[in-house]
Design a protein around this motif. Structure first.
Motif, PDB file in Angstrom:
ATOM      1  N   CYS A 153       0.816  -1.208   0.000  1.00 31.50           N
ATOM      2  CA  CYS A 153       0.000   0.000   0.000  1.00 31.50           C
ATOM      3  C   CYS A 153       0.852   1.263   0.000  1.00 31.50           C
ATOM      4  CB  CYS A 153      -0.931  -0.008   1.209  1.00 31.50           C
ATOM      5  SG  CYS A 153      -2.103   1.360   1.262  1.00 31.50           S
ATOM      6  N   PHE A 160       0.352   9.668  -3.413  1.00 31.44           N
ATOM      7  CA  PHE A 160      -0.853  10.406  -3.027  1.00 31.44           C
ATOM      8  C   PHE A 160      -0.506  11.499  -2.019  1.00 31.44           C
ATOM      9  CE2 PHE A 160      -4.792  10.438  -0.266  1.00 31.44           C
ATOM     10  CZ  PHE A 160      -5.537  11.226  -1.128  1.00 31.44           C
ATOM     11  N   ARG A 178     -13.088  15.227   2.344  1.00 33.35           N
ATOM     12  CA  ARG A 178     -13.098  13.925   1.678  1.00 33.35           C
ATOM     13  C   ARG A 178     -11.680  13.378   1.499  1.00 33.35           C
ATOM     14  NH1 ARG A 178     -17.813  12.346  -0.822  1.00 33.35           N
ATOM     15  NH2 ARG A 178     -19.536  13.830  -0.725  1.00 33.35           N
ATOM     16  N   LEU A 179     -10.749  14.263   1.149  1.00 32.89           N
ATOM     17  CA  LEU A 179      -9.369  13.821   0.978  1.00 32.89           C
ATOM     18  C   LEU A 179      -8.758  13.379   2.310  1.00 32.89           C
ATOM     19  CD1 LEU A 179      -8.093  16.491  -1.569  1.00 32.89           C
ATOM     20  CD2 LEU A 179      -8.463  14.052  -1.993  1.00 32.89           C
ATOM     21  N   GLY A 181     -10.377  11.957   4.692  1.00 32.37           N
ATOM     22  CA  GLY A 181     -10.891  10.602   4.889  1.00 32.37           C
ATOM     23  C   GLY A 181     -10.133   9.581   4.066  1.00 32.37           C
ATOM     24  N   SER A 182      -9.718   9.973   2.850  1.00 33.42           N
ATOM     25  CA  SER A 182      -8.943   9.064   2.008  1.00 33.42           C
ATOM     26  C   SER A 182      -7.567   8.792   2.614  1.00 33.42           C
ATOM     27  CB  SER A 182      -8.785   9.659   0.601  1.00 33.42           C
ATOM     28  OG  SER A 182     -10.043   9.816  -0.021  1.00 33.42           O
ATOM     29  N   ASP A 185      -8.124   6.316   5.408  1.00 38.63           N
ATOM     30  CA  ASP A 185      -8.432   4.979   4.896  1.00 38.63           C
ATOM     31  C   ASP A 185      -7.170   4.290   4.373  1.00 38.63           C
ATOM     32  OD1 ASP A 185     -11.084   5.284   5.517  1.00 38.63           O
ATOM     33  OD2 ASP A 185     -11.705   5.861   3.495  1.00 38.63           O
ATOM     34  N   LEU A 186      -6.370   5.023   3.603  1.00 35.85           N
ATOM     35  CA  LEU A 186      -5.143   4.421   3.054  1.00 35.85           C
ATOM     36  C   LEU A 186      -4.155   4.087   4.161  1.00 35.85           C
ATOM     37  CD1 LEU A 186      -4.554   6.578  -0.158  1.00 35.85           C
ATOM     38  CD2 LEU A 186      -5.018   4.117  -0.074  1.00 35.85           C
ATOM     39  N   THR A 189      -5.233   1.002   5.945  1.00 34.72           N
ATOM     40  CA  THR A 189      -4.897  -0.169   5.128  1.00 34.72           C
ATOM     41  C   THR A 189      -3.425  -0.510   5.249  1.00 34.72           C
ATOM     42  OG1 THR A 189      -6.641   0.423   3.549  1.00 34.72           O
ATOM     43  CG2 THR A 189      -4.963  -1.121   2.799  1.00 34.72           C
TER      44      THR A 189
END
Length: 319
Positions: A153, A160, A178-179, A181-182, A185-186, A189
């Motif tokens: 990952c 990013f 929103r970014l 949150g991304s 999330d990443l 992971t």
């Protein structure tokens, strides 16, 4: 913030204060043997703070004493993207050497140090630890480690993060939320992937799968006012007592996890900008809060402000 106009004998203290105010309290020791020079630029992207440091060789460390002086400071997860120069990270007895182009992880709730043995440039991303959907014990297993640019990952997260650091000032508040949150999330992971790699020699236990299923069940049913440990236990054909035993090593109780996930969902929705923003009570009800007074108290305890104040602050940020 820059040391350019600061007297030579005050540069290190100025830099230490700037980092402490912007990120978390730290101490700084220059390593170059000459008057220290540094530049720090910092921006907000939703609940993620992105800071770029460019400076001479230096040692940055966060001690137990500094942590104890601010016991109510919310724990943050730190992610470093080493643009140029090297970094050497130490935390929890682990030592990671990070070359230019590498990625490293640390936890501000426990002592750590980062040595930059030469002039360097780095991007630091700080986000609330509670924003990561991973057990605390998993985060402790991977804090103080480096990630190779092409490792799992990390190959997705690294470019990013670089792109975000380069353009952080150009995003509107809704897009920034929103970014953010991304990023969470990443990073979740990545933590899960690194944890799995550390335990690759032994098979995962049935309990691991069950905990994951319970977490997924909670996220799918956050808006259900009947969601409770009892309802979750029935849905998974286990006793409530066994459910609580499963989460003893997760660093959070089932009830607390439900509330935390609901509050995070409410905070995200209240922070979004739009022509017709829903009322605070409508948002609370949508995410399973029945009692408005209880919701307001829980939100203030988690975020330090009331839901309405949170919305006003996000509006001000967008302006």
């Amino acid at each position: 913030m820059t040391t350019a106009s600061v007297p030579d004998d005050e540069k290190a203290a100025f830099w230490s204060g700037a980092m402490s105010r912007t990120l978390v309290p730290v101490e700084v020791v220059p390593l170059a043997g000459r008057p220290f020079e540094g530049i720090l630029a910092s921006h907000r992207l939703g609940y993620v703070r992105i800071s770029t440091l460019e400076a001479d060789a230096v040692r940055v460390f966060r001690t137990a004493a500094l942590i104890a002086r601010a016991p109510r400071t919310e724990p943050q997860v730190g992610v470093g993207v080493q643009v140029s120069g090297r970094a050497v990270l130490e935390q929890d007895g682990r030592r990671a050497e990070v070359p230019a182009g590498g990625l490293f992880l640390y936890d501000t709730a426990r002592p750590y140090s980062v040595d930059y043995p030469e002039s360097f440039r780095t991007h630091l991303f700080h986000l609330p630890r509670r924003s990561l959907d991973v057990p605390e014990r998993e985060l402790q297993q991977v804090a103080g480690t480096a990630v190779a640019p092409a490792e799992g990952c990390g190959s997705v997260l690294l470019p990013f993060l670089k792109a975000l650091a380069a353009s952080v000032h150009s995003y509107s508040a809704p897009v920034g939320d929103r970014l953010a949150g991304s990023v969470a999330d990443l990073l979740s992971t990545l933590v899960a992937q690194l944890t799995a790699a550390r335990t690759a020699d032994g098979p995962s236990t049935p309990n691991d799968h069950l905990v994951r299923r319970v977490r997924e069940h909670i996220d799918r049913h956050l808006g259900d006012t009947e969601l409770s440990p009892e309802a979750i236990a029935r849905a998974h054909h286990i006793s409530v007592r066994y459910l609580h035993r499963l989460f003893e090593s997760e660093g959070v109780t089932v009830s607390r996890l439900i509330q935390r996930r609901r509050l995070d969902a409410c905070a995200r929705e209240l922070g979004r900008r739009g022509r017709t923003a829903p009322t605070v009570s409508a948002v609370a009800q949508r995410w399973g809060f029945v009692n408005p007074a209880h919701f307001s108290r829980a939100f203030r305890a988690a975020y330090g402000v009331s839901p309405r104040e949170w919305r006003a602050l996000r509006t001000a940020d967008a302006g």
